[in-house]
Design a protein around this motif. Sequence first.
Motif, PDB file in Angstrom:
ATOM      1  N   SER A  90       0.834  -1.201   0.000  1.00 53.88           N
ATOM      2  CA  SER A  90       0.000   0.000   0.000  1.00 53.88           C
ATOM      3  C   SER A  90       0.871   1.255   0.000  1.00 53.88           C
ATOM      4  O   SER A  90       2.055   1.204   0.347  1.00 53.88           O
ATOM      5  N   VAL A  91       0.263   2.360  -0.380  1.00 55.48           N
ATOM      6  CA  VAL A  91       0.970   3.638  -0.329  1.00 55.48           C
ATOM      7  C   VAL A  91       1.327   3.963   1.117  1.00 55.48           C
ATOM      8  O   VAL A  91       2.402   4.493   1.398  1.00 55.48           O
ATOM      9  N   GLY A  92       0.461   3.597   2.042  1.00 56.45           N
ATOM     10  CA  GLY A  92       0.744   3.839   3.461  1.00 56.45           C
ATOM     11  C   GLY A  92       1.972   3.080   3.936  1.00 56.45           C
ATOM     12  O   GLY A  92       2.817   3.634   4.648  1.00 56.45           O
ATOM     13  N   SER A  93       2.084   1.813   3.543  1.00 60.44           N
ATOM     14  CA  SER A  93       3.261   1.051   3.973  1.00 60.44           C
ATOM     15  C   SER A  93       4.511   1.543   3.258  1.00 60.44           C
ATOM     16  O   SER A  93       5.598   1.549   3.836  1.00 60.44           O
ATOM     17  N   LEU A  94       4.369   1.989   2.003  1.00 62.73           N
ATOM     18  CA  LEU A  94       5.501   2.583   1.288  1.00 62.73           C
ATOM     19  C   LEU A  94       5.955   3.856   1.989  1.00 62.73           C
ATOM     20  O   LEU A  94       7.150   4.070   2.195  1.00 62.73           O
ATOM     21  N   ALA A  95       5.009   4.684   2.390  1.00 68.88           N
ATOM     22  CA  ALA A  95       5.344   5.920   3.105  1.00 68.88           C
ATOM     23  C   ALA A  95       6.087   5.611   4.396  1.00 68.88           C
ATOM     24  O   ALA A  95       7.074   6.273   4.728  1.00 68.88           O
ATOM     25  N   ALA A  97       7.878   2.933   5.019  1.00 66.59           N
ATOM     26  CA  ALA A  97       9.205   2.431   4.666  1.00 66.59           C
ATOM     27  C   ALA A  97      10.134   3.570   4.250  1.00 66.59           C
ATOM     28  O   ALA A  97      11.333   3.544   4.539  1.00 66.59           O
ATOM     29  N   MET A  98       9.585   4.583   3.578  1.00 62.47           N
ATOM     30  CA  MET A  98      10.375   5.711   3.114  1.00 62.47           C
ATOM     31  C   MET A  98      10.524   6.792   4.181  1.00 62.47           C
ATOM     32  O   MET A  98      11.276   7.741   3.989  1.00 62.47           O
ATOM     33  N   ASP A  99       9.783   6.659   5.273  1.00 63.88           N
ATOM     34  CA  ASP A  99       9.777   7.653   6.345  1.00 63.88           C
ATOM     35  C   ASP A  99       9.386   9.040   5.827  1.00 63.88           C
ATOM     36  O   ASP A  99      10.035  10.044   6.102  1.00 63.88           O
ATOM     37  N   VAL A 100       8.321   9.048   5.021  1.00 61.16           N
ATOM     38  CA  VAL A 100       7.796  10.293   4.466  1.00 61.16           C
ATOM     39  C   VAL A 100       6.281  10.298   4.642  1.00 61.16           C
ATOM     40  O   VAL A 100       5.679   9.279   4.981  1.00 61.16           O
ATOM     41  N   ALA A 101       5.679  11.438   4.362  1.00 55.93           N
ATOM     42  CA  ALA A 101       4.224  11.543   4.398  1.00 55.93           C
ATOM     43  C   ALA A 101       3.624  10.676   3.286  1.00 55.93           C
ATOM     44  O   ALA A 101       4.250  10.447   2.247  1.00 55.93           O
ATOM     45  N   ARG A 102       2.411  10.221   3.508  1.00 57.41           N
ATOM     46  CA  ARG A 102       1.715   9.385   2.521  1.00 57.41           C
ATOM     47  C   ARG A 102       1.642  10.099   1.175  1.00 57.41           C
ATOM     48  O   ARG A 102       1.834   9.479   0.117  1.00 57.41           O
ATOM     49  N   SER A 103       1.369  11.398   1.191  1.00 60.06           N
ATOM     50  CA  SER A 103       1.261  12.160  -0.060  1.00 60.06           C
ATOM     51  C   SER A 103       2.594  12.182  -0.817  1.00 60.06           C
ATOM     52  O   SER A 103       2.618  12.130  -2.048  1.00 60.06           O
ATOM     53  N   ALA A 105       4.954   9.795  -0.688  1.00 56.23           N
ATOM     54  CA  ALA A 105       5.116   8.454  -1.253  1.00 56.23           C
ATOM     55  C   ALA A 105       4.250   8.287  -2.491  1.00 56.23           C
ATOM     56  O   ALA A 105       4.692   7.724  -3.506  1.00 56.23           O
ATOM     57  N   GLN A 106       3.031   8.786  -2.449  1.00 55.70           N
ATOM     58  CA  GLN A 106       2.122   8.704  -3.598  1.00 55.70           C
ATOM     59  C   GLN A 106       2.704   9.447  -4.791  1.00 55.70           C
ATOM     60  O   GLN A 106       2.701   8.944  -5.917  1.00 55.70           O
ATOM     61  N   ARG A 108       5.880  10.174  -5.426  1.00 54.15           N
ATOM     62  CA  ARG A 108       7.066   9.468  -5.945  1.00 54.15           C
ATOM     63  C   ARG A 108       6.658   8.238  -6.742  1.00 54.15           C
ATOM     64  O   ARG A 108       7.214   7.962  -7.803  1.00 54.15           O
ATOM     65  N   LEU A 109       5.690   7.510  -6.234  1.00 55.48           N
ATOM     66  CA  LEU A 109       5.200   6.333  -6.941  1.00 55.48           C
ATOM     67  C   LEU A 109       4.597   6.721  -8.287  1.00 55.48           C
ATOM     68  O   LEU A 109       4.885   6.100  -9.319  1.00 55.48           O
ATOM     69  N   GLU A 110       3.783   7.762  -8.309  1.00 58.01           N
ATOM     70  CA  GLU A 110       3.166   8.210  -9.562  1.00 58.01           C
ATOM     71  C   GLU A 110       4.221   8.656 -10.565  1.00 58.01           C
ATOM     72  O   GLU A 110       4.095   8.391 -11.763  1.00 58.01           O
ATOM     73  N   ALA A 111       5.279   9.318 -10.098  1.00 63.39           N
ATOM     74  CA  ALA A 111       6.351   9.746 -11.003  1.00 63.39           C
ATOM     75  C   ALA A 111       7.044   8.532 -11.622  1.00 63.39           C
ATOM     76  O   ALA A 111       7.390   8.548 -12.812  1.00 63.39           O
ATOM     77  N   LEU A 112       7.223   7.470 -10.838  1.00 66.53           N
ATOM     78  CA  LEU A 112       7.861   6.257 -11.361  1.00 66.53           C
ATOM     79  C   LEU A 112       6.954   5.503 -12.316  1.00 66.53           C
ATOM     80  O   LEU A 112       7.434   4.829 -13.232  1.00 66.53           O
ATOM     81  N   GLU A 113       5.653   5.596 -12.114  1.00 70.90           N
ATOM     82  CA  GLU A 113       4.693   4.896 -12.965  1.00 70.90           C
ATOM     83  C   GLU A 113       4.283   5.704 -14.199  1.00 70.90           C
ATOM     84  O   GLU A 113       3.581   5.200 -15.058  1.00 70.90           O
ATOM     85  N   ASN A 114       4.743   6.939 -14.306  1.00 70.97           N
ATOM     86  CA  ASN A 114       4.387   7.827 -15.409  1.00 70.97           C
ATOM     87  C   ASN A 114       4.812   7.209 -16.742  1.00 70.97           C
ATOM     88  O   ASN A 114       5.988   6.945 -16.960  1.00 70.97           O
ATOM     89  N   PRO A 115       3.852   6.981 -17.657  1.00 65.02           N
ATOM     90  CA  PRO A 115       4.202   6.359 -18.939  1.00 65.02           C
ATOM     91  C   PRO A 115       4.929   7.314 -19.889  1.00 65.02           C
ATOM     92  O   PRO A 115       5.473   6.884 -20.892  1.00 65.02           O
ATOM     93  N   ASN A 116       4.928   8.605 -19.614  1.00 62.12           N
ATOM     94  CA  ASN A 116       5.573   9.603 -20.478  1.00 62.12           C
ATOM     95  C   ASN A 116       6.653  10.363 -19.713  1.00 62.12           C
ATOM     96  O   ASN A 116       6.514  11.549 -19.442  1.00 62.12           O
ATOM     97  N   PRO A 117       7.745   9.674 -19.373  1.00 63.60           N
ATOM     98  CA  PRO A 117       8.767  10.334 -18.575  1.00 63.60           C
ATOM     99  C   PRO A 117       9.574  11.341 -19.390  1.00 63.60           C
ATOM    100  O   PRO A 117       9.699  11.212 -20.608  1.00 63.60           O
ATOM    101  N   GLY A 118      10.115  12.329 -18.706  1.00 65.83           N
ATOM    102  CA  GLY A 118      11.028  13.277 -19.337  1.00 65.83           C
ATOM    103  C   GLY A 118      12.408  12.657 -19.469  1.00 65.83           C
ATOM    104  O   GLY A 118      12.626  11.495 -19.109  1.00 65.83           O
TER     105      GLY A 118
END
Length: 137
Positions: A90-95, A97-103, A105-106, A108-118
Motif C-alpha cells: 500500500s501507499v501507506g506502507s511505502l510511506a 518504509a520511506m519515512d515520508v508523508a503518505r502524499s 510516497a504517492q 514518488r510512486l506516480e512519477a515512477l509509474e508515469n508512462p511519459n517520462p522526461g
Amino acid sequence: MDITVSLTAEEVAAIGSAEAEGLADWFDTALWGLAMLRTGEVCRDEGAGTTEIHDAEMDTVVRDLDVKLLPRLAGIRDAAILRHRELGGSVGSLAAAMDVARSTAQTRLEALENPNPGPRAASSRAWQEWAATAQQD
C-alpha cells in the motif's frame, strides 16, 4: 577495520561478480571520502602516514559517487518502490518504509509509474532496468 560483505551464490549469480566488486569498491570510496572530509587528511597513502587532501582524491570520490554509485542506488531504490507496488504494497506502507508523508510516497510512486517520462526519468528507468536485470559475468 575490515568490513566484509558476504553474498550467497545465488546473489552473486544475480548481481554478477564484476558488478558486485565494482559496487563494493564504490562503497569503499564513500567511506574513504567521508573519512577524508572529517579528518582533512588522506589516511591511505601507503607507508606515508597521513597526507594533505588534494583535488585528485576528491575527483575520485565525486566520480565514484556521482557517476557510478548514486545512479545505481537510485535505480535499486526506484525498482524496489515499483516492486513493492507490484507485490500489493500500500501507499501507506511505502510511506512508512520511506519515512515520508503518505502524499510524498504517492507522488514518488506516480512519477515512477508515469508512462511519459522526461529525459531525466528516462535515465532513471535505465537504472531501474539495470537493477531488475540479472547480470552475466
